[in-house]
Motif scaffolding. Structure first.
Motif, PDB file in Angstrom:
ATOM      1  N   PHE A  41      49.102  52.664  25.365  1.00  0.00           N
ATOM      2  CA  PHE A  41      48.422  51.703  26.237  1.00  0.00           C
ATOM      3  C   PHE A  41      47.107  52.288  26.741  1.00  0.00           C
ATOM      4  O   PHE A  41      46.075  51.626  26.764  1.00  0.00           O
ATOM      5  CB  PHE A  41      49.300  51.322  27.435  1.00  0.00           C
ATOM      6  N   GLY A  42      47.157  53.554  27.140  1.00  0.00           N
ATOM      7  CA  GLY A  42      45.955  54.217  27.627  1.00  0.00           C
ATOM      8  C   GLY A  42      44.875  54.306  26.571  1.00  0.00           C
ATOM      9  O   GLY A  42      43.687  54.169  26.867  1.00  0.00           O
ATOM     10  N   GLU A  43      45.277  54.518  25.323  1.00  0.00           N
ATOM     11  CA  GLU A  43      44.299  54.592  24.231  1.00  0.00           C
ATOM     12  C   GLU A  43      43.573  53.261  24.059  1.00  0.00           C
ATOM     13  O   GLU A  43      42.368  53.234  23.809  1.00  0.00           O
ATOM     14  CB  GLU A  43      44.986  54.998  22.929  1.00  0.00           C
ATOM     15  N   VAL A  44      44.303  52.156  24.215  1.00  0.00           N
ATOM     16  CA  VAL A  44      43.676  50.832  24.116  1.00  0.00           C
ATOM     17  C   VAL A  44      42.649  50.674  25.232  1.00  0.00           C
ATOM     18  O   VAL A  44      41.528  50.214  25.005  1.00  0.00           O
ATOM     19  CB  VAL A  44      44.731  49.705  24.174  1.00  0.00           C
ATOM     20  N   VAL A  45      43.017  51.075  26.447  1.00  0.00           N
ATOM     21  CA  VAL A  45      42.108  50.956  27.590  1.00  0.00           C
ATOM     22  C   VAL A  45      40.893  51.857  27.394  1.00  0.00           C
ATOM     23  O   VAL A  45      39.761  51.430  27.629  1.00  0.00           O
ATOM     24  CB  VAL A  45      42.833  51.277  28.914  1.00  0.00           C
ATOM     25  N   ALA A  97      48.762  52.346  42.011  1.00  0.00           N
ATOM     26  CA  ALA A  97      48.982  51.240  41.080  1.00  0.00           C
ATOM     27  C   ALA A  97      50.427  50.770  41.071  1.00  0.00           C
ATOM     28  O   ALA A  97      50.708  49.636  40.703  1.00  0.00           O
ATOM     29  CB  ALA A  97      48.568  51.649  39.670  1.00  0.00           C
ATOM     30  N   ALA A  98      51.360  51.636  41.488  1.00  0.00           N
ATOM     31  CA  ALA A  98      52.764  51.234  41.494  1.00  0.00           C
ATOM     32  C   ALA A  98      52.990  50.083  42.453  1.00  0.00           C
ATOM     33  O   ALA A  98      53.945  49.338  42.322  1.00  0.00           O
ATOM     34  CB  ALA A  98      53.643  52.424  41.878  1.00  0.00           C
ATOM     35  N   LEU A  99      52.117  49.923  43.407  1.00  0.00           N
ATOM     36  CA  LEU A  99      52.259  48.849  44.387  1.00  0.00           C
ATOM     37  C   LEU A  99      51.298  47.697  44.116  1.00  0.00           C
ATOM     38  O   LEU A  99      51.134  46.822  44.940  1.00  0.00           O
ATOM     39  CB  LEU A  99      52.012  49.412  45.794  1.00  0.00           C
ATOM     40  N   ALA A 100      50.666  47.721  42.951  1.00  0.00           N
ATOM     41  CA  ALA A 100      49.692  46.687  42.624  1.00  0.00           C
ATOM     42  C   ALA A 100      50.351  45.315  42.584  1.00  0.00           C
ATOM     43  O   ALA A 100      51.479  45.161  42.147  1.00  0.00           O
ATOM     44  CB  ALA A 100      49.051  46.987  41.271  1.00  0.00           C
ATOM     45  N   GLY A 125      43.575  41.891  24.598  1.00  0.00           N
ATOM     46  CA  GLY A 125      43.044  40.583  24.969  1.00  0.00           C
ATOM     47  C   GLY A 125      42.372  40.545  26.325  1.00  0.00           C
ATOM     48  O   GLY A 125      41.749  39.541  26.686  1.00  0.00           O
ATOM     49  N   ALA A 126      42.470  41.620  27.069  1.00  0.00           N
ATOM     50  CA  ALA A 126      41.838  41.660  28.388  1.00  0.00           C
ATOM     51  C   ALA A 126      40.319  41.591  28.241  1.00  0.00           C
ATOM     52  O   ALA A 126      39.752  42.247  27.369  1.00  0.00           O
ATOM     53  CB  ALA A 126      42.225  42.936  29.129  1.00  0.00           C
ATOM     54  N   PRO A 127      39.658  40.791  29.090  1.00  0.00           N
ATOM     55  CA  PRO A 127      38.203  40.626  28.973  1.00  0.00           C
ATOM     56  C   PRO A 127      37.435  41.770  29.645  1.00  0.00           C
ATOM     57  O   PRO A 127      36.821  41.592  30.679  1.00  0.00           O
ATOM     58  CB  PRO A 127      37.950  39.294  29.673  1.00  0.00           C
ATOM     59  N   GLY A 128      37.484  42.934  29.074  1.00  0.00           N
ATOM     60  CA  GLY A 128      36.714  44.050  29.602  1.00  0.00           C
ATOM     61  C   GLY A 128      37.577  45.172  30.138  1.00  0.00           C
ATOM     62  O   GLY A 128      38.802  45.075  30.256  1.00  0.00           O
ATOM     63  N   CYS A 129      36.901  46.235  30.457  1.00  0.00           N
ATOM     64  CA  CYS A 129      37.534  47.475  30.899  1.00  0.00           C
ATOM     65  C   CYS A 129      38.344  47.301  32.179  1.00  0.00           C
ATOM     66  O   CYS A 129      39.493  47.742  32.257  1.00  0.00           O
ATOM     67  CB  CYS A 129      36.444  48.531  31.085  1.00  0.00           C
ATOM     68  N   GLU A 130      37.755  46.686  33.185  1.00  0.00           N
ATOM     69  CA  GLU A 130      38.441  46.566  34.478  1.00  0.00           C
ATOM     70  C   GLU A 130      39.750  45.794  34.359  1.00  0.00           C
ATOM     71  O   GLU A 130      40.775  46.201  34.907  1.00  0.00           O
ATOM     72  CB  GLU A 130      37.535  45.914  35.516  1.00  0.00           C
ATOM     73  N   ARG A 131      39.711  44.679  33.648  1.00  0.00           N
ATOM     74  CA  ARG A 131      40.925  43.867  33.480  1.00  0.00           C
ATOM     75  C   ARG A 131      41.949  44.618  32.631  1.00  0.00           C
ATOM     76  O   ARG A 131      43.145  44.536  32.884  1.00  0.00           O
ATOM     77  CB  ARG A 131      40.592  42.518  32.845  1.00  0.00           C
ATOM     78  N   ALA A 132      41.491  45.343  31.622  1.00  0.00           N
ATOM     79  CA  ALA A 132      42.412  46.121  30.795  1.00  0.00           C
ATOM     80  C   ALA A 132      43.103  47.186  31.643  1.00  0.00           C
ATOM     81  O   ALA A 132      44.316  47.410  31.514  1.00  0.00           O
ATOM     82  CB  ALA A 132      41.671  46.764  29.624  1.00  0.00           C
ATOM     83  N   PHE A 189      46.990  47.637  32.352  1.00  0.00           N
ATOM     84  CA  PHE A 189      47.645  48.917  32.068  1.00  0.00           C
ATOM     85  C   PHE A 189      48.495  49.317  33.267  1.00  0.00           C
ATOM     86  O   PHE A 189      49.662  49.691  33.129  1.00  0.00           O
ATOM     87  CB  PHE A 189      46.580  49.961  31.742  1.00  0.00           C
ATOM     88  N   GLU A 190      47.927  49.228  34.447  1.00  0.00           N
ATOM     89  CA  GLU A 190      48.658  49.565  35.664  1.00  0.00           C
ATOM     90  C   GLU A 190      49.887  48.670  35.841  1.00  0.00           C
ATOM     91  O   GLU A 190      50.961  49.142  36.208  1.00  0.00           O
ATOM     92  CB  GLU A 190      47.745  49.439  36.879  1.00  0.00           C
ATOM     93  N   ALA A 191      49.733  47.385  35.562  1.00  0.00           N
ATOM     94  CA  ALA A 191      50.820  46.429  35.772  1.00  0.00           C
ATOM     95  C   ALA A 191      51.912  46.543  34.710  1.00  0.00           C
ATOM     96  O   ALA A 191      53.079  46.264  34.998  1.00  0.00           O
ATOM     97  CB  ALA A 191      50.257  45.005  35.784  1.00  0.00           C
ATOM     98  N   CYS A 192      51.551  46.942  33.508  1.00  0.00           N
ATOM     99  CA  CYS A 192      52.499  46.942  32.393  1.00  0.00           C
ATOM    100  C   CYS A 192      53.055  48.330  32.069  1.00  0.00           C
ATOM    101  O   CYS A 192      53.909  48.455  31.186  1.00  0.00           O
ATOM    102  CB  CYS A 192      51.825  46.395  31.134  1.00  0.00           C
TER     103      CYS A 192
END
Length: 139
Positions: free
Chosen positions: A69-73, A22-25, A45-52, A56-59
């Protein structure tokens, strides 16, 4: 200067290992700023698990702040399956989360706290993916 670039390269390799690449995402963090509150708003605000998870990986901070952040996901992903799990499946899910909690327990440093948060989010993501694939998500 050469030592600094070697250390930076090593840090990137370690982070990539913890985050599964993910560091290279290529995805960019969609939060208004790097503040925790703004990132949490973006994750919610992410529309679903995959986008969240992608956000998470990007932020991610790569530190203990990633726990929130992980708890939100986790919660976003759990919405796809948690009500559908039978007791044995719920026990398996909880066991997998505990494995994440134990994985880096003897390590020191905030990057291991981040790695634990990612591990837990990835477990929830896998369960979400299974539920979506079976067509039983969110029922």
């Amino acid at each position: 200067m050469r030592l600094r670039s070697c250390v930076a390269g090593l840090a990137l390799v370690l982070l990539e290992g913890f985050l599964g690449g993910a560091a290279l995402a290529a995805e960019e963090c969609q939060a208004k700023s790097t503040s925790m509150d703004d990132i949490i708003v973006a994750l919610n605000g992410a529309p679903g698990c995959e986008r969240a998870m992608k956000q998470f990986e990007a932020c991610a901070y790569g530190a203990s702040g990633d726990v929130q952040f992980g708890e939100v996901v986790e919660k976003k992903c759990e919405a796809d399956f948690i009500g559908q799990l039978q007791p044995p499946q719920m026990l398996s899910y909880q066991r997998e989360l505990r494995v994440c909690d134990q994985k880096y327990r003897s390590k020191s440093g905030t990057m291991y706290i981040s790695a634990t948060a990612f591990c837990r989010a990835e477990v929830a993501q896998r369960y979400s993916q299974r539920a979506l694939k079976s067509g039983k998500a969110g029922r």
